[in-house]
Design a protein around this motif. Structure first.
Motif, PDB file in Angstrom:
ATOM      1  N   LEU A  92       0.827  -1.203   0.000  1.00 42.11           N
ATOM      2  CA  LEU A  92       0.000   0.000   0.000  1.00 42.11           C
ATOM      3  C   LEU A  92       0.868   1.263   0.000  1.00 42.11           C
ATOM      4  N   ILE A  93       1.865   1.287   0.863  1.00 46.55           N
ATOM      5  CA  ILE A  93       2.761   2.455   0.925  1.00 46.55           C
ATOM      6  C   ILE A  93       3.483   2.655  -0.400  1.00 46.55           C
ATOM      7  N   ALA A  94       3.960   1.533  -0.983  1.00 45.22           N
ATOM      8  CA  ALA A  94       4.634   1.623  -2.280  1.00 45.22           C
ATOM      9  C   ALA A  94       3.692   2.155  -3.349  1.00 45.22           C
ATOM     10  N   GLY A  95       2.431   1.706  -3.302  1.00 42.76           N
ATOM     11  CA  GLY A  95       1.443   2.183  -4.268  1.00 42.76           C
ATOM     12  C   GLY A  95       1.138   3.658  -4.109  1.00 42.76           C
ATOM     13  N   ILE A  96       1.044   4.108  -2.869  1.00 43.82           N
ATOM     14  CA  ILE A  96       0.791   5.530  -2.617  1.00 43.82           C
ATOM     15  C   ILE A  96       1.954   6.375  -3.118  1.00 43.82           C
ATOM     16  N   ILE A  97       3.176   5.872  -2.935  1.00 45.06           N
ATOM     17  CA  ILE A  97       4.348   6.585  -3.459  1.00 45.06           C
ATOM     18  C   ILE A  97       4.266   6.688  -4.978  1.00 45.06           C
ATOM     19  N   CYS A  98       3.885   5.585  -5.629  1.00 47.65           N
ATOM     20  CA  CYS A  98       3.738   5.597  -7.096  1.00 47.65           C
ATOM     21  C   CYS A  98       2.670   6.603  -7.526  1.00 47.65           C
ATOM     22  N   MET A  99       1.541   6.614  -6.822  1.00 44.39           N
ATOM     23  CA  MET A  99       0.472   7.546  -7.168  1.00 44.39           C
ATOM     24  C   MET A  99       0.929   8.987  -6.950  1.00 44.39           C
TER      25      MET A  99
END
Length: 221
Positions: free
Chosen positions: A155-162
């Motif tokens: 989730l954290i990695a995805g938020i960084i990508c977004m």
């Protein structure tokens, strides 16, 4: 005992093969690009630090001649979009409980990639905005499911990508730090592709998808 690959095994590997083809065709396109960038219109050849990936898609290079790289670049984009379409289609399998968000993830995620395939000169801005909205909806729905299933690191990695994608949009729309955008764009691509492929690997482990099945269907491993 005779064994043959399952069709599921091929589907599992499609995104990885597709990303490899995406990189291959884009490297070829970069070498064939005549030249020119927003910062340096008369510069010959492709510049990693100054050219956008989208520059390779246009019919005419910024330097003012026919873009001989466009065919390879469009093939590359198609490979990328098809790879991520497969990931969006499989993504709900990452989560153990069915949810109303699953079809939202699939429909908006796949639609965003189908729209992105038409990214080229003359359609660049509307395609980016439509795909961006659809992709944002798919990501938010994905984040909700990741939080519910305690995939916190993912989730954290995805938020960084977004956040990186949003930064790209902000810079492009406002013009602030526009000269740095080409390199920020490439960093964003690497992070997002890595995140998507990580999810595909996790899906494979979670579903325990067999790479091979016996022709007599008596056993699997």
């Amino acid at each position: 005992m005779n064994k043959r690959p399952t069709y599921k095994a091929y589907l599992l590997f499609l995104p990885f093969l597709g990303i490899d083809l995406f990189l291959l065709f884009y490297i070829i396109a970069a070498f064939k690009y005549p030249g020119g960038s927003f910062a340096y219109p008369s510069h010959e050849g492709f510049s990693f630090f100054n050219n956008y990936l989208c520059d390779l898609l246009d019919d005419q290079a910024i330097i003012g001649v026919e873009n001989t790289a466009s065919t390879y670049a469009r093939l590359s984009l198609a490979m990328l979009c098809l790879s991520i379409i497969v990931i969006w289609a499989y993504l709900p399998k990452l989560f153990s409980k069915k949810s109303i968000f699953h079809p939202i993830i699939q429909i908006t995620g796949i639609s965003s990639m189908l729209v992105t395939i038409f990214l080229r000169e003359g359609m660049h801005d509307p395609v980016l905005r439509i795909a961006g909205v659809l992709g944002a909806i798919a990501l938010i729905a994905t984040f909700i499911e990741m939080y519910k299933h305690q995939f916190y690191k993912l989730l954290i990695a995805g938020i960084i990508c977004m956040a990186l994608v949003s930064t790209n949009f902000y810079i492009y729309e406002t013009g602030y730090y526009i000269l740095q955008l080409p390199i920020i764009q490439k960093i964003t691509f690497v992070c997002c592709i890595g995140w998507f492929l990580t999810m595909m690997l996790l899906i494979a482990f979670k579903t325990q998808m067999p790479f091979w099945e016996n022709t007599d269907n008596s056993a699997q491993f």
